[in-house]
Design an enzyme around this catalytic site. Structure first.
Site: not given
Length: 451
Positions: A73, A76-77, A153
């Site tokens: 993840h 991905e950022h 997040e």
């Protein structure tokens, strides 16, 4: 009965007429796979760059790296944060300038970077996504910035009782399996993450053999193949060059962990200040491709698939115990989940649990009515047809078929499978879950729940 469309890995080219359009597939010697679905009336297209690596695969990363959990993840950022030729701001403005819908997602078994654009801007989207995926800098300063973004997040998710319940439900039902871990990692692992660990993940797992590109809508397959091969050949990273020899592509995940033993029935309470309990109860479900999946779809529709479902009628409409309640399934390559969700006042939680179990047991013992069967078949047909009006749905359908079983069920083929389900098969599926040890996860003011 119609057969699904098959995607053999040893077939370099495939072309199939489908519903007035055409599905085409190219398997490059490097392992790169490109699939398109041309939709004749479309004036837009959605393209996705899919990597067959998800959060569950982090176990295969460096086990001595404390920050490796959540690196999928994290990466991905970072892929939006600049390449040697494009800054993060330019990537953002290039997409905004053409009114594109662009984003990325990390799942448990894959990662996707995608854009939905008008037909005239398709080539720009291909070039931008290819540059991001193959040439990311993983800039150290941007790494630290995104660490803060991801922590925010996670904090936002921690404030959402539904998210907390879902994460804990996966953890409790699948416990020792990598699928039970949170996709985004935890605040502790993100704080401990090191750029070198994420860079290792990027260089070790991202190359043509793990890349599947799918597009649907106003798309020319041959032109897309040409654009992608040009982009990979121009990559600053040698590993993306498609003239290199690769290990033959295969489906599945190689050696997978043993499935967890069936857990004993348990109640997990997560205390949070709230006016409502977010409740999940369920157990392990069916893996992707299980032949019972069509019977499950019918059973699930009757149990908790809409406003006419048994759960909705019994829990909300007749008794006013909850605003929202539904049932669901989640299937992966070697595991699955079945669950029932409801949000209710703490003092009503025990009654909601009993009613949920009762409705499941009723289907297991008595089956469903003919009217429920026809209604569920219509619901599945209608919702599926409406979803397939969208290029993004069709793009995702291609990718999941390619990364999963290698079989694509078009709408008519799928509906034939649902229509062929028997009453006994539906009862058997319901009994499978009704007789399983159920895990209950309750998040909220559990002191008043009586659990």
């Amino acid at each position: 009965m119609r057969e699904p469309i098959l995607f053999p890995l040893d077939l370099p080219e495939l072309s199939v007429e489908l519903g007035g359009g055409r599905i085409r597939r190219t398997v490059h010697p490097s392992g790169l796979r490109i699939l398109t679905e041309h939709m004749p009336a479309a004036r837009s297209a959605t393209i996705g760059f899919w990597i067959g690596v998800g959060s569950r695969d982090e176990q295969a990363e460096r086990n001595d790296a404390p920050g490796s959990l959540g690196s999928t993840h994290f990466l991905e950022h970072l892929l939006f944060k600049g390449t040697p030729t494009n800054s993060a701001y330019k990537i953002a403005t290039d997409f905004d300038r053409i009114g594109a819908e662009h984003n990325a997602l990390t799942a448990k078994e894959y990662t996707c970077y995608y854009a939905k654009v008008r037909d005239a801007d398709f080539e720009l989207a291909v070039g931008s996504l290819a540059d991001m995926v193959t040439n990311s800098l993983l800039d150290p300063e941007e790494f630290e910035n995104e660490r803060g973004v991801i922590l925010e997040e996670l904090a936002m998710a921690a404030d959402d009782l539904g998210d907390v319940a879902s994460e804990r439900f996966f953890e409790e039902v699948l416990h020792d399996h990598p699928l039970g871990r949170p996709i985004g990692g935890t605040p502790e692992t993100i704080r401990a993450a090191k750029r070198d660990d994420v860079d290792h993940h990027y260089r070790d797992r991202y190359d043509p053999s793990t890349l599947v590109i799918t597009a649907a809508g106003a798309v020319d397959h041959d032109r897309l193949v040409e654009l992608v091969l040009q982009a990979l050949a121009a990559s600053h990273e040698e590993r993306w060059h498609t003239d290199r020899e690769r290990t033959p592509v295969r489906r599945g995940r190689g050696t997978t962990p043993d499935a967890p033993a069936a857990a004993a029935p348990k109640i997990v309470k997560v205390e949070r200040p709230s006016e409502q309990i977010n409740l999940l109860l369920g157990t392990r479900g069916f893996v992707a491709g299980d032949p019972r999946r069509f019977a499950f779809g019918m059973m699930n529709s009757v149990l908790g698939g809409g406003m006419s479902s048994r759960l909705f009628q019994e829990i909300r409409e007749k008794r006013g115990l909850a605003y929202t309640t539904y049932s669901f399934g989640a299937s992966y390559s070697d595991e699955g989940l079945f669950g029932i969700f409801a949000g209710s006042a703490p003092e009503k939680t025990a009654q909601v649990i009993e009613l949920s179990k009762l409705e499941l047991a009723r289907i297991a013992s008595d089956g469903i009515t003919e009217e429920e069967f026809e209604r569920s078949l219509g619901q599945i047909a209608g919702s599926s047809a409406l979803a397939l009006e969208d290029t993004e749905t069709r793009m995702g359908r291609l990718a999941r078929a390619e990364l999963g079983s290698g079989e694509l069920y078009d709408l008519d083929t799928s509906l034939e499978q649902f229509a062929a389900v028997t009453a006994d098969e539906i009862k058997a599926v319901a009994a499978h879950f009704a007789n399983a040890p159920l895990t209950v996860v309750a998040v909220g003011d559990t002191t008043k729940s009586g659990l």
